[in-house]
Enzyme design. Structure first.
Site, PDB file in Angstrom:
ATOM      1  N   ASP A   1     -12.497 -10.186  -0.544  1.00 31.53           N
ATOM      2  CA  ASP A   1     -13.809 -10.303   0.073  1.00 31.53           C
ATOM      3  C   ASP A   1     -14.709  -9.300  -0.632  1.00 31.53           C
ATOM      4  O   ASP A   1     -14.235  -8.475  -1.417  1.00 31.53           O
ATOM      5  CB  ASP A   1     -13.786 -10.092   1.597  1.00 31.53           C
ATOM      6  CG  ASP A   1     -13.010  -8.852   2.028  1.00 31.53           C
ATOM      7  OD1 ASP A   1     -12.970  -7.864   1.262  1.00 31.53           O
ATOM      8  OD2 ASP A   1     -12.434  -8.858   3.130  1.00 31.53           O
TER       9      ASP A   1
ATOM     10  N   ASN B   1       2.054  -5.119  -3.211  1.00 35.12           N
ATOM     11  CA  ASN B   1       0.660  -5.416  -2.899  1.00 35.12           C
ATOM     12  C   ASN B   1      -0.119  -4.122  -2.677  1.00 35.12           C
ATOM     13  O   ASN B   1       0.333  -3.239  -1.944  1.00 35.12           O
ATOM     14  CB  ASN B   1       0.602  -6.280  -1.627  1.00 35.12           C
ATOM     15  CG  ASN B   1      -0.749  -6.911  -1.383  1.00 35.12           C
ATOM     16  OD1 ASN B   1      -1.311  -7.559  -2.264  1.00 35.12           O
ATOM     17  ND2 ASN B   1      -1.271  -6.760  -0.172  1.00 35.12           N
TER      18      ASN B   1
ATOM     19  N   GLU C   1      -6.344 -10.774  -1.071  1.00 34.36           N
ATOM     20  CA  GLU C   1      -7.132 -10.555   0.151  1.00 34.36           C
ATOM     21  C   GLU C   1      -8.624 -10.423  -0.154  1.00 34.36           C
ATOM     22  O   GLU C   1      -9.333  -9.629   0.459  1.00 34.36           O
ATOM     23  CB  GLU C   1      -6.663  -9.275   0.862  1.00 34.36           C
ATOM     24  CG  GLU C   1      -5.183  -9.233   1.162  1.00 34.36           C
ATOM     25  CD  GLU C   1      -4.742  -7.955   1.852  1.00 34.36           C
ATOM     26  OE1 GLU C   1      -5.606  -7.271   2.459  1.00 34.36           O
ATOM     27  OE2 GLU C   1      -3.548  -7.642   1.816  1.00 34.36           O
TER      28      GLU C   1
ATOM     29  N   GLU D   1       0.805  -1.223   0.000  1.00 33.37           N
ATOM     30  CA  GLU D   1       0.000   0.000   0.000  1.00 33.37           C
ATOM     31  C   GLU D   1       0.841   1.278   0.000  1.00 33.37           C
ATOM     32  O   GLU D   1       0.676   2.154   0.842  1.00 33.37           O
ATOM     33  CB  GLU D   1      -0.971  -0.006   1.183  1.00 33.37           C
ATOM     34  CG  GLU D   1      -1.919  -1.194   1.169  1.00 33.37           C
ATOM     35  CD  GLU D   1      -2.819  -1.250   2.386  1.00 33.37           C
ATOM     36  OE1 GLU D   1      -2.710  -0.368   3.258  1.00 33.37           O
ATOM     37  OE2 GLU D   1      -3.629  -2.187   2.472  1.00 33.37           O
TER      38      GLU D   1
END
Length: 380
Positions: A288, A215, A286, A172
Site C-alpha cells: 500500500d 517476510n 503487503e 520481521e
C-alpha cells in the site's frame, strides 16, 4: 509492518480461475500451465489478468466476513485477484485462544472461498514477534520456546497442508537499530537467531509442498536504516541457503510512504538481483502507499502515490524472479492506515492508499500497477 488489518501457479488453480471467468476453451487436463496463463490473461480486465501476461500473480489481503457478507468486496476480489492472503485469521492469537486449542474457522472459510473460485491461497504468518496469544509467557527458556514454536508451526501448517501455496514462515526478524541487526523478540531472546531455521524446518516437515518465505518491510527506499535492513536480510538469506534450510523466497512487504523517503531504483534493483542470485523467488506481499505526508487535494495525492508505486514496481518487475504483487486490501475503505493514530492523516482525511477508491473504482494507482505488469520482464 504487518498489522491485523493487514507463488506460483498450479494447473488446477489456473484452470479453475479461468473457468470461474467463463473460459470454455481451456478444455483438457493436459493443458500446460503456460497455456493456462495465456488463456487467463485474455479474460477480464483486473490486475490479475495484467499480471498473468508474464506469468505472475496479483493478490490481496482479505477477511472472511467481508467475503461472506460484503458483495462489493467479494466482486472486487473476484475481478482483480488470483491470490488471497488472510489479513488476520491465521495469526496465532486469533487461532489459539487457549493452549493447544485451535479454531481454524476463519482461515477455513477463506480456504474454501479460494478453492470454490479457483484462487490460490497464501498463509500469513507462522512466527512473528506480535499477534501472540495472551496465555503465551513473554519469557521462555530455550527448550520451552522451541517446543511451543515448533508445535504451533506444525499445527497450523499441517492443518492447511495442500491448500496453501506459500507461507510467511518468519516475519520481521530484523531491527536496523540493534547492534546485531536482530529484533529483540520472545523467540530471539530464548533461542537466538537459530529460531529462524528451526521455524523453516518445522514448516517444511508440516507442509512439504508449500513455498516458504521470509517476510520483512522497509526494503525498497534509500535510507541508512533500509540499507542496514537490506544487508541484514541478505545475510540471513545467504546463511539459510548455505546451511540447506528449506526456504524458497523473500517477501517484501511494500508498505510505501509517499513524500517521506527518497527512492533509488539502482539500489533496489541491486538488492533484488542479490536475492535472485541465491536462487530465491521474490514476492511483494503487503503493498500500500501511505499519503499521510502529502497535501490534501485528492488529484495531487493520487498522482504522487501512483508515481512512487509505478517506480518501485517497474524496478521490481524487471527482475525475472519477481513472482507477483499482493496489496494489503483492494479498496481505500479497507486500508489499515486509517485505523491507527500513528498512521492517520493529521487533517483527518481518509488515506487513498490502495488501487480502488472507496466505491471500488480504479484509481491512478491501479493504472500504474497495470502498466507495470504489462511492461514486466517475463519470469524465468
Amino acid at each position: 509492518m504487518t498489522s491485523h488489518r493487514r507463488a506460483g501457479w498450479t494447473r488446477r488453480s489456473v484452470a479453475a480461475r479461468a473457468a470461474a471467468l467463463g473460459t470454455a476453451a481451456l478444455g483438457t487436463a493436459v493443458l500446460g500451465a503456460a497455456s493456462c496463463r495465456s488463456a487467463l490473461a485474455a479474460q477480464g480486465s483486473g490486475l490479475a489478468s495484467h499480471a498473468a501476461r508474464t506469468g505472475r500473480l496479483f493478490g490481496t489481503a482479505v477477511r472472511s466476513p467481508d467475503l461472506t457478507y460484503n458483495a462489493g468486496t467479494r466482486d472486487e476480489v473476484l475481478r482483480e485477484a488470483s491470490l488471497l492472503v488472510p489479513e488476520y485469521e491465521m495469526k496465532w492469537e486469533i487461532l489459539a485462544k487457549s493452549p493447544g486449542s485451535y479454531d481454524f474457522g476463519g482461515g477455513d472459510r477463506l480456504a474454501a472461498f479460494a478453492e470454490r473460485h479457483g484462487l490460490d491461497l497464501r498463509g500469513h504468518t507462522l512466527v512473528w514477534h506480535l499477534a501472540l496469544p495472551s496465555w503465551l509467557p513473554r519469557q521462555l527458556d530455550a527448550r520451552e520456546a522451541k517446543r511451543l514454536m515448533e508445535e504451533h508451526v506444525t499445527a497450523v501448517a499441517s492443518h492447511y497442508a495442500g491448500r496453501v501455496q506459500s507461507w510467511d514462515v518468519v516475519n520481521e526478524a530484523i531491527d536496523p537499530q540493534a547492534s546485531d541487526g536482530m529484533r529483540t523478540s520472545l523467540w530471539m531472546q530464548a533461542l537466538g537467531p537459530d529460531y529462524i531455521p528451526l521455524a523453516f524446518a518445522a514448516a517444511a516437515r508440516a507442509d512439504p509442498k508449500a513455498k516458504l518465505y521470509y517476510n520483512d518491510y522497509d526494503l525498497e527506499c534509500d535510507t541508512p536504516d533500509q540499507d542496514v535492513r537490506r544487508a541484514k536480510t541478505l545475510e540471513i538469506l545467504t546463511k539459510l541457503r548455505r546451511d540447506g534450510v528449506p526456504i524458497h523466497g523473500l517477501g517484501i512487504q511494500g508498505h510505501l510512504q509517499a513524500g517521506r523517503w527518497p527512492y533509488d531504483a539502482g539500489k533496489f534493483a541491486r538488492f533484488l538481483r542479490a536475492v535472485s542470485a541465491l536462487d530465491l523467488d521474490i514476492l511483494i506481499t503487503e503493498m500500500d502507499v501511505s499519503d499521510r505526508l502529502l497535501p490534501a487535494p485528492e488529484a495531487e495525492r493520487d498522482a504522487t502515490v501512483a508515481g512512487l508505486a509505478g517506480d518501485v514496481l517497474r524496478t521490481f518487475l524487471a527482475e525475472p524472479r519477481a513472482t507477483g504483487v499482493l496489496t494489503w486490501g483492494l479498496s481505500d475503505r479497507q486500508t489499515w492506515l486509517n485505523d491507527l493514530p500513528t498512521h492517520r492523516r493529521t487533517d483527518n482525511l481518509p488515506q487513498r492508499a490502495l488501487p480502488l477508491d472507496r466505491n471500488g473504482r480504479p484509481k491512478p494507482l491501479w493504472t500504474a500497477m497495470a502498466q507495470a505488469f504489462d511492461a514486466a520482464t517475463p519470469m524465468r
